[in-house]
Write a protein that holds these residues in place. Structure first.
Motif, PDB file in Angstrom:
ATOM      1  N   TYR A  18     -11.402  10.782   7.778  1.00 16.72           N
ATOM      2  CA  TYR A  18     -11.133  10.796   6.338  1.00 16.72           C
ATOM      3  C   TYR A  18      -9.719  11.303   6.070  1.00 16.72           C
ATOM      4  CZ  TYR A  18     -11.625  11.861   1.365  1.00 16.72           C
ATOM      5  OH  TYR A  18     -11.438  11.916   0.019  1.00 16.72           O
ATOM      6  N   ALA A  19      -9.346  12.358   6.771  1.00 15.20           N
ATOM      7  CA  ALA A  19      -8.032  12.957   6.536  1.00 15.20           C
ATOM      8  C   ALA A  19      -6.898  11.980   6.853  1.00 15.20           C
ATOM      9  CB  ALA A  19      -7.877  14.225   7.371  1.00 15.20           C
ATOM     10  N   ALA A  20      -7.084  11.190   7.936  1.00 17.35           N
ATOM     11  CA  ALA A  20      -6.024  10.259   8.315  1.00 17.35           C
ATOM     12  C   ALA A  20      -5.808   9.206   7.228  1.00 17.35           C
ATOM     13  CB  ALA A  20      -6.364   9.592   9.645  1.00 17.35           C
ATOM     14  N   GLN A  21      -6.875   8.898   6.493  1.00 14.48           N
ATOM     15  CA  GLN A  21      -6.762   7.900   5.428  1.00 14.48           C
ATOM     16  C   GLN A  21      -6.322   8.522   4.105  1.00 14.48           C
ATOM     17  OE1 GLN A  21      -7.377   4.752   6.323  1.00 14.48           O
ATOM     18  NE2 GLN A  21      -7.992   5.434   8.352  1.00 14.48           N
ATOM     19  N   ASN A  22      -6.438   9.839   4.000  1.00 13.32           N
ATOM     20  CA  ASN A  22      -6.130  10.525   2.748  1.00 13.32           C
ATOM     21  C   ASN A  22      -5.138  11.660   2.957  1.00 13.32           C
ATOM     22  OD1 ASN A  22      -8.215   9.358   0.670  1.00 13.32           O
ATOM     23  ND2 ASN A  22      -9.292   9.639   2.614  1.00 13.32           N
ATOM     24  N   VAL A  73       4.902  10.889  -1.494  1.00  7.59           N
ATOM     25  CA  VAL A  73       3.471  10.607  -1.512  1.00  7.59           C
ATOM     26  C   VAL A  73       3.246   9.284  -0.792  1.00  7.59           C
ATOM     27  CG1 VAL A  73       1.473  10.245  -3.013  1.00  7.59           C
ATOM     28  CG2 VAL A  73       3.374  11.671  -3.795  1.00  7.59           C
ATOM     29  N   LEU A  74       2.153   9.189  -0.030  1.00  5.96           N
ATOM     30  CA  LEU A  74       1.856   7.924   0.640  1.00  5.96           C
ATOM     31  C   LEU A  74       1.515   6.856  -0.382  1.00  5.96           C
ATOM     32  CD1 LEU A  74       1.292   6.428   3.385  1.00  5.96           C
ATOM     33  CD2 LEU A  74      -1.114   6.950   2.954  1.00  5.96           C
ATOM     34  N   GLU A  75       2.180   5.703  -0.259  1.00  4.31           N
ATOM     35  CA  GLU A  75       1.919   4.599  -1.183  1.00  4.31           C
ATOM     36  C   GLU A  75       1.020   3.561  -0.498  1.00  4.31           C
ATOM     37  OE1 GLU A  75       2.889   3.890  -4.251  1.00  4.31           O
ATOM     38  OE2 GLU A  75       2.951   1.714  -4.433  1.00  4.31           O
ATOM     39  N   SER A  76       1.424   3.150   0.715  1.00  2.00           N
ATOM     40  CA  SER A  76       0.604   2.171   1.427  1.00  2.00           C
ATOM     41  C   SER A  76       0.903   2.269   2.904  1.00  2.00           C
ATOM     42  CB  SER A  76       0.928   0.761   0.940  1.00  2.00           C
ATOM     43  OG  SER A  76       2.244   0.427   1.325  1.00  2.00           O
ATOM     44  N   ARG A  77      -0.016   1.751   3.681  1.00  6.82           N
ATOM     45  CA  ARG A  77       0.206   1.770   5.114  1.00  6.82           C
ATOM     46  C   ARG A  77      -0.510   0.589   5.762  1.00  6.82           C
ATOM     47  NH1 ARG A  77       1.146   3.467   9.917  1.00  6.82           N
ATOM     48  NH2 ARG A  77      -0.498   3.819  11.425  1.00  6.82           N
ATOM     49  N   SER A  78       0.219  -0.093   6.626  1.00  4.20           N
ATOM     50  CA  SER A  78      -0.384  -1.174   7.398  1.00  4.20           C
ATOM     51  C   SER A  78      -0.146  -0.824   8.865  1.00  4.20           C
ATOM     52  CB  SER A  78       0.273  -2.497   6.991  1.00  4.20           C
ATOM     53  OG  SER A  78       0.276  -3.380   8.043  1.00  4.20           O
ATOM     54  N   PRO A  79      -1.177  -0.346   9.567  1.00  2.51           N
ATOM     55  CA  PRO A  79      -0.984   0.165  10.924  1.00  2.51           C
ATOM     56  C   PRO A  79      -0.274  -0.842  11.821  1.00  2.51           C
ATOM     57  CG  PRO A  79      -3.213   0.635  10.179  1.00  2.51           C
ATOM     58  CD  PRO A  79      -2.588  -0.267   9.144  1.00  2.51           C
ATOM     59  N   GLY A  80       0.670  -0.353  12.597  1.00  2.97           N
ATOM     60  CA  GLY A  80       1.411  -1.211  13.508  1.00  2.97           C
ATOM     61  C   GLY A  80       2.575  -1.912  12.835  1.00  2.97           C
ATOM     62  N   ASP A  81       2.638  -1.860  11.521  1.00  2.07           N
ATOM     63  CA  ASP A  81       3.656  -2.618  10.818  1.00  2.07           C
ATOM     64  C   ASP A  81       4.560  -1.725   9.968  1.00  2.07           C
ATOM     65  OD1 ASP A  81       4.898  -4.975  10.339  1.00  2.07           O
ATOM     66  OD2 ASP A  81       3.629  -5.528   8.639  1.00  2.07           O
ATOM     67  N   ASN A  82       4.013  -1.124   8.936  1.00  4.20           N
ATOM     68  CA  ASN A  82       4.857  -0.277   8.107  1.00  4.20           C
ATOM     69  C   ASN A  82       4.067   0.770   7.339  1.00  4.20           C
ATOM     70  OD1 ASN A  82       4.176  -1.149   5.274  1.00  4.20           O
ATOM     71  ND2 ASN A  82       4.667  -3.123   6.198  1.00  4.20           N
ATOM     72  N   THR A  83       4.810   1.779   6.858  1.00  2.90           N
ATOM     73  CA  THR A  83       4.236   2.849   6.051  1.00  2.90           C
ATOM     74  C   THR A  83       5.203   3.096   4.902  1.00  2.90           C
ATOM     75  OG1 THR A  83       3.392   3.828   8.075  1.00  2.90           O
ATOM     76  CG2 THR A  83       3.391   5.231   6.119  1.00  2.90           C
ATOM     77  N   VAL A  84       4.691   3.110   3.693  1.00  3.04           N
ATOM     78  CA  VAL A  84       5.567   3.267   2.537  1.00  3.04           C
ATOM     79  C   VAL A  84       5.248   4.571   1.802  1.00  3.04           C
ATOM     80  CG1 VAL A  84       6.399   2.219   0.401  1.00  3.04           C
ATOM     81  CG2 VAL A  84       5.639   0.768   2.288  1.00  3.04           C
TER      82      VAL A  84
END
Lengths: 306, 547
Positions: free
Chosen positions: B217-221, B229-240
């Motif tokens: 849960y923590a890894a997703q939140n 602040v985390l906006e979006s994340r696509s594993p292996g590709d990018n983190t915004v």
């Protein structure tokens, strides 16, 4: 036909069973402890042991294997030991990208390969034939990651036409498809050429020409169709090759597909992800070969599938 | 947009390509949107999760720590405004009372306690627990005062709290994370923590439930208090990440930061030159000039706190003689290694600590290249005729080259070196078991403190996997390292560490080769970019100037 299909489906079982044993065996016999890799050079042993226990890596190998097998039968590939994300999520997020890359590259290599092959065969020993065959020899011999880097250098940095990395936007897809598909196009071109030359020398082609069939019709209807069987075989194999070739191409072009997932996971000894991904690729490979066999039947009614 | 010829535009159109505007050009008002391309993807956004630099780089922007290290690696207040030692084992921290998490919950002493309990929870088995395992008690005195007690006097605690693993995660997230993991057991978060603090034994099923599910849960939140602040994340590709406008300190300038993954070095450089990324990590030394000389980019070169070394197994034949170890140390021309193998990137190491590390003593006279002295020492040890020995390395190209260089250098001492290349996982395992003679490895002082730079590498309790792969065991050294971590007075600590560095010259458990530099490619329009000695991008004050 139905009997053939059922037979082939039953044959799948031992093949995939073999794949699970091979992948599991190779991964676990390779030295390298995922817990130690995760913890890194700097972690105390207690931490490493705790991680190992948490991951179930302290169980005997055969128990780990049967746990794995049991889960696979229920289509549960487990969760990644590196980031705790379910393996099926990892795969489904990337499957389509790799599939798309492989399909477009196959389409590219078939299209380009056929075109070159036909031109070469129709005008055999001409200037075009010789130059095209030399070029295909280059295409065949060039490692795809190197070609990829060169394409980035020319078309992305020097000319600024295409994005150097990523996938999804047409602007990002051209270079990887060329990098991955060129070798396949070259093989198909050479295959088409020799197969066409074989067919063109046959009696029925001479007969067709003699009775006044248009040259275009002779080439495409009579010659090409019969020359296609070996080409289909090669194209099918190419698709499988593209699935594995995508490992390098995806790294060079920073494409977030299954190929890169496998590489990253192998380095991290992320056993569940590697096992799951290889299994999925194996299923894909076998399925494609199966489809290729069926295609024969449509191309040539004389082929007996049984 | 770059000017394009008619031909290229036509081609673009015929191919049906939608040419995206170059990222660097798409600038509007404000701080801008920064794009960073790095070699590897982050593994976990949980501050108590994985211990890798890409993860730390993103987390450093989402979470805040009680203390921070300034550019001199000295501890400064951050979420804690001040602290004092109530006794030799206990620090009392006064916390800021105006800090709010991204989810709107409040930061207070309870949060600190929950975080430290989580990272040290044995059932969690966090990879970062080692930074805090000396903590025995965390007491909430009032809303904004917390007391931390350690098992033994432990001065480096303040720098350990500044580590990215000390990032404060929202209490709501911690509670939910535990509750989800504990589902199906007799515990919920509160009763579990109670039992944990009381030191109760847990049943197998509880241990398994925590082990398997904690952190999901923590890894997703990833809810922190940080400037982004985390906006979006696509594993292996990018983190915004996007700016946190309610940050307790000056808000960041950038509107957003995108971390993207480009594993191939040449492709990363293409990203930078084409303006698709503003910053690229891990430029290889060969490409240094190219990035430096390009019209639109420059190279940021920052000294790290890492060490590359050639370790001796001091229990192996021949190497058990300190004279032999010293001789080999004298026979290695580190300047040549840096110039030839590392393309001049980095500085010569005279001891285990890089100059940036707290505790480094510039007056220690280390062993430098002197082949004549090396030969004398070999004669003194009775090995003029040399011997055969093996040297291990993993597939890191620079380490392989270093191995070949060693082989040639040591041939002058009649030492016949056979090089063995071992795959990384196996390499760590087998060197931890002491199967080796000599090996090449690195160490990074993640806390910026000498304790972390020396204790795991040289203390007798740390032999094997914890870090002491030289298997050096020396009582005097042990005492100095223990005194260094226990003394509270910084000057006294410096004395102990100076003595330890002196002693290590004679003991010569390893050939200290070099302290590397971080090579980062940056586009000219990026303002205020810095990277600290831990390799963490400092993004809060970065902005992008319009062209």
């Amino acid at each position: 036909m139905i009997r053939f299909i059922t037979q082939r489906l039953i044959q799948l079982i031992p093949v995939l069973f073999g794949v699970t044993i091979l992948v599991f065996g190779i991964l676990h016999l390779t030295p390298g402890d995922p817990a130690l890799i995760m913890a890194g050079e700097s972690a105390p042993e207690a931490t490493v042991n705790a991680i190992r226990r948490r991951l179930g890596l302290d169980n005997p190998l055969h128990i780990q294997y049967f746990d794995f097998l049991k889960n696979v039968l229920t289509l549960d590939f487990g969760t990644s030991i590196r980031d705790n994300i379910p393996v099926s999520d990892h795969i489904s997020a990337r499957f389509f990208i790799t599939f798309e890359l492989a399909v477009i590259s196959t389409a590219f290599s078939i299209f380009a390969g056929l075109l070159v092959g036909i031109v070469s065969a129709v005008w055999k020993y001409s200037f075009w034939d010789v130059s095209l065959m030399v070029i295909t020899l280059f295409g065949l011999s060039m490692p795809n990651f190197w070609l990829g880097l060169m394409l980035i250098q020319w078309f992305s940095i020097n000319l600024g036409w295409f994005a150097p990395t990523g996938w999804g936007n047409p602007n990002q897809m051209v270079l990887p498809v060329i990098a991955l598909g060129t070798a396949g196009a070259a093989i198909i071109a050479r295959m088409t050429r020799s197969s066409m030359l074989d067919v063109i020398g046959q009696d029925y082609i001479r007969t067709a020409r003699a009775k006044g069939v248009k040259e275009r019709s002779v080439i495409f209807k009579h010659a090409l169709k019969n020359a296609l069987i070996p080409v289909v075989t090669v194209a099918g194999l190419q698709f499988g090759y593209f699935l594995s070739g995508s490992v390098l191409t995806e790294s060079v072009f920073a494409i977030n597909g299954l190929g890169r997932l496998i590489i990253d996971s192998i380095f991290a000894r992320d056993f569940p992800v590697v096992q799951g991904t290889v299994l999925v690729l194996a299923v894909m490979f076998v399925t494609v070969n199966f489809l290729v066999d069926i295609t024969y039947k449509f191309l040539n009614k004389r082929v007996d599938l049984n | 947009m770059k000017k394009r010829s008619i031909l290229t535009s036509l081609l673009a159109v015929t191919l049906g390509s939608v040419l995206v505007a170059n990222a660097a050009d798409a600038q509007e008002e404000g701080g801008g949107d920064l794009i960073i391309a790095d070699m590897s993807d982050l593994v976990s956004l949980d501050p108590h999760g994985n211990n890798d630099v890409p993860s730390s780089n993103v987390r450093a922007n989402i979470y805040d720590t009680l203390t921070i290290l300034d550019e001199n690696m000295e501890v400064q207040p951050h979420l804690a405004v001040e602290w004092e030692e109530t006794d030799e084992n206990t620090y009392s921290f006064t916390l800021r009372d105006d800090v709010v998490f991204h989810d709107g919950t409040e930061f207070n002493a309870e949060v600190v306690r929950a975080n430290l309990l989580r990272v040290t929870d044995e059932n969690f088995a966090s990879q970062r627990a080692f930074l805090y395992e000396m903590i025995t008690d965390i007491e909430v005195v009032d809303d904004y005062t917390v007391e931390i007690t350690t098992e033994y006097p432990f001065a480096p605690l303040l720098s350990h709290l500044a580590h990215d693993a000390g990032g404060m995660l929202s209490l709501d997230v911690i509670t939910e994370d535990y509750n989800q993991a504990l589902e199906g057991t007799d515990y919920d978060y509160e009763s579990y923590v109670e039992a944990l603090v009381a030191g109760e034994e847990f049943d197998e099923d509880v241990v398994a439930a925590i082990g398997e599910n904690i952190g999901e849960y923590a890894a997703q939140n990833p809810i922190g208090t940080g400037p982004f602040v985390l906006e979006s994340r696509s594993p292996g590709d990018n983190t915004v990440l996007v700016r946190n406008d309610d940050y307790f300190d000056e808000p960041a300038l950038l509107d957003s930061v995108t971390f993207k993954v480009v594993s191939e070095t040449a492709s990363r450089i293409a990203e930078l030159e084409g303006g698709y990324s503003h910053v690229i990590g891990a430029v290889d030394p060969i490409s240094r000039d190219r990035v430096e000389n390009h019209d639109e980019t420059y190279l940021d070169e920052t000294e790290s706190m890492s060490l590359s070394y050639v370790g001796f197994n001091v229990e192996a034949e021949y190497l058990d003689d300190p004279l032999v170890r010293q001789a080999i140390s004298y026979a290695i021309d580190r300047e040549a290694i840096i110039a030839g193998i590392y393309d001049g990137v980095g500085i010569e190491a005279i001891g285990p600590l890089a100059p940036a590390v707290f505790g480094y003593d510039e007056n220690v006279e280390g062993i430098t290249y002197d082949m004549d002295r090396a030969k004398e020492l070999m004669a003194e040890a009775g090995y003029e005729d040399g011997f055969e020995i093996s040297l291990w390395t993993n597939d890191n190209p620079q380490r392989v080259d270093t191995a070949v260089f060693m082989q040639e250098s040591l041939a002058e001492l009649n030492i016949d070196v056979s090089i063995e290349q071992v795959e990384w996982g196996a390499y760590l395992e087998r060197t931890a078991d002491g199967e080796h003679d000599m090996f090449i490895l690195g160490w990074s002082v993640v806390t910026g403190d000498a304790d972390y730079g020396m204790y795991p590498l040289f203390h007798s309790e740390q032999v094997g996997a914890p870090g002491n792969r030289s298997f050096i065991q020396n009582d005097e050294l042990d005492e100095l390292l223990e005194a260094g971590r226990q003394a509270i007075d910084p000057d006294e600590r410096l004395e102990h560490y100076s003595a330890a560095q002196d002693l290590l010259v004679d003991l010569a458990p390893m050939v200290y080769i070099h302290h590397s530099n971080y090579l980062t490619g940056v586009r000219d329009e990026v303002q205020g970019f810095e990277i600290n000695a831990l390799g963490i991008y400092q993004l809060k004050d970065v902005s992008i100037s319009a062209e």
